[in-house]
Design an enzyme around this catalytic site. Structure first.
Site, PDB file in Angstrom:
ATOM      1  NE  ARG A   6      13.605  56.502 100.383  1.00  0.00           N
ATOM      2  CZ  ARG A   6      13.900  56.874  99.273  1.00  0.00           C
ATOM      3  NH1 ARG A   6      15.376  57.002  98.940  1.00  0.00           N
ATOM      4  NH2 ARG A   6      13.006  56.669  98.224  1.00  0.00           N
TER       5      ARG A   6
ATOM      6  CE  LYS B 238      12.325  53.245 100.141  1.00  0.00           C
ATOM      7  NZ  LYS B 238      10.898  53.395 100.045  1.00  0.00           N
TER       8      LYS B 238
ATOM      9  CG  HIS C 135       9.204  60.343 105.447  1.00  0.00           C
ATOM     10  ND1 HIS C 135      10.294  59.550 104.741  1.00  0.00           N
ATOM     11  CD2 HIS C 135       8.052  60.082 104.680  1.00  0.00           C
ATOM     12  CE1 HIS C 135       9.781  59.205 103.597  1.00  0.00           C
ATOM     13  NE2 HIS C 135       8.353  59.732 103.488  1.00  0.00           N
TER      14      HIS C 135
ATOM     15  NE  ARG D  83      12.263  60.871 100.894  1.00  0.00           N
ATOM     16  CZ  ARG D  83      12.684  60.582  99.823  1.00  0.00           C
ATOM     17  NH1 ARG D  83      13.996  60.992  99.805  1.00  0.00           N
ATOM     18  NH2 ARG D  83      12.375  59.784  98.941  1.00  0.00           N
TER      19      ARG D  83
ATOM     20  CG  HIS E  82      10.230  59.394  94.639  1.00  0.00           C
ATOM     21  ND1 HIS E  82       9.796  60.482  94.732  1.00  0.00           N
ATOM     22  CD2 HIS E  82      10.614  58.919  95.829  1.00  0.00           C
ATOM     23  CE1 HIS E  82       9.169  60.611  96.057  1.00  0.00           C
ATOM     24  NE2 HIS E  82       9.812  59.621  96.511  1.00  0.00           N
TER      25      HIS E  82
ATOM     26  CE1 TYR F 292       8.413  63.465 100.031  1.00  0.00           C
ATOM     27  CE2 TYR F 292       7.731  61.057 100.370  1.00  0.00           C
ATOM     28  CZ  TYR F 292       8.258  62.389 100.733  1.00  0.00           C
ATOM     29  OH  TYR F 292       9.234  62.405 101.707  1.00  0.00           O
TER      30      TYR F 292
END
Length: 310
Positions: free
Chosen positions: A161, A185, A256, A259, A282, A291
């Site tokens: 990201r 994240k 993005h 990515r 993820h 995705y």
């Protein structure tokens, strides 16, 4: 600001559209067919603006959104609306970059998407054109141009990201193993690999360019350094990707989308879902499957090829 009557045969509107065509042909090297399509799309929005009493340089975001909405209301296909929106973003981005407008009214123009849609991936050739354009710009450019080359190379090479990349420090790079440590994240740390082209860009940047940028500030540990010597912020990174995509003559994309492009190309090249999940950071494999557009049909084909009792 010009009035609505300034669109005569030799008026400012025709001149600026003509200059935009020249830019597309001479600077971006687009085909005559593509230039005609872009010009037609720009003329479509300018005609819409004229009917509202607006000249090309008086168009604002509200007008552009109304224009997109009018096409949806008349049943235009999603692909047509998306294409026209991309052409108009390119036109107004170019006009702003050239100093013809104080602001870019199309900067925040986004065509509506259905729920669950993801950014389109660039084709392999287009991704190559993008990183090549970044490298060529860096060849005789500023330190910021070299940094932006590294930015694009790493976004595409690693699939991280943009926030993860600008948050990385210089000592998060291991040039010996060609890996980068990022914090994702949920404060989850992961290590992602990058390839030889990105390594070459990083070597040049870390050897000479980054020290020159850091010297402008107070010694930031950041890997990617801004013009004033501090950590590069995400907004500037996004602007760089938009600018370089226009220079390369590919779809105007955000970080993005790079990515998504990296993940898609890995799967197309034969990588497995678990590996891509680890690369992207993820928590759920289901997120990776969505995705990367892995369809049940694709999973079925893979199963039939690999399982002895398929």
């Amino acid at each position: 600001m010009h009035g609505a009557g300034d669109d005569g045969a030799d008026g400012p509107e025709d001149q600026v559209v003509g200059a935009f065509r020249t830019h597309l042909l001479a600077e971006r090297g687009l085909s005559a067919h593509t230039v005609r399509a872009y010009s037609s799309d720009v003329e479509h929005v300018l005609a819409f603006a004229r009917r509202r009493g607006l000249a090309w340089d008086a168009v604002d975001l509200v007008t552009l959104r109304a224009w997109l909405g009018s096409m949806v209301a008349t049943g235009r296909s999603r692909s047509t609306v998306a294409r026209r929106g991309a052409a108009v973003r390119s036109f107004y981005g170019w006009a702003h970059d050239r100093g013809l407008l104080p602001t870019d009214p199309a900067r925040r123009l986004v065509a509506a998407r259905g729920a669950g849609h993801l950014p389109s991936a660039l084709a392999v050739d287009d991704a190559a054109r993008l990183v090549d354009a970044a490298r060529e710009t860096a060849g005789s450019g500023t330190p910021e141009d070299v940094r932006d080359w590294v930015l694009v190379e790493l976004l595409y090479a690693t699939g991280v990201r943009v926030g993860e990349l600008v948050g990385a420090d210089a000592d998060d790079v291991d040039q010996g193993t060609r890996t980068l440590r990022v914090l994702g994240k949920g404060a989850r740390e992961r290590v992602v690999p990058y390839g030889v082209p990105a390594a070459r860009a990083l070597d040049r940047y870390l050897t000479a360019t980054r020290p020159a940028l850091v010297a402008r500030g107070s010694g930031t540990p950041a890997l990617l350094v801004g013009a004033r010597g501090g950590r590069l912020d995400q907004r500037r990174a996004r602007e760089a990707v938009h600018r370089l995509s226009r220079a390369a003559g590919v779809d105007d994309i955000a970080p993005h989308a790079l990515r998504h492009t990296a993940a898609t190309h890995l799967l197309q090249g034969g990588s497995d879902l678990r590996s891509v999940q680890e690369l992207l950071g993820h928590a759920s494999l289901a997120t990776t499957q969505r995705y990367t557009h892995v369809t049940p049909d694709r999973l079925r084909r893979s199963y039939e090829l690999a399982h002895p009792r398929a």
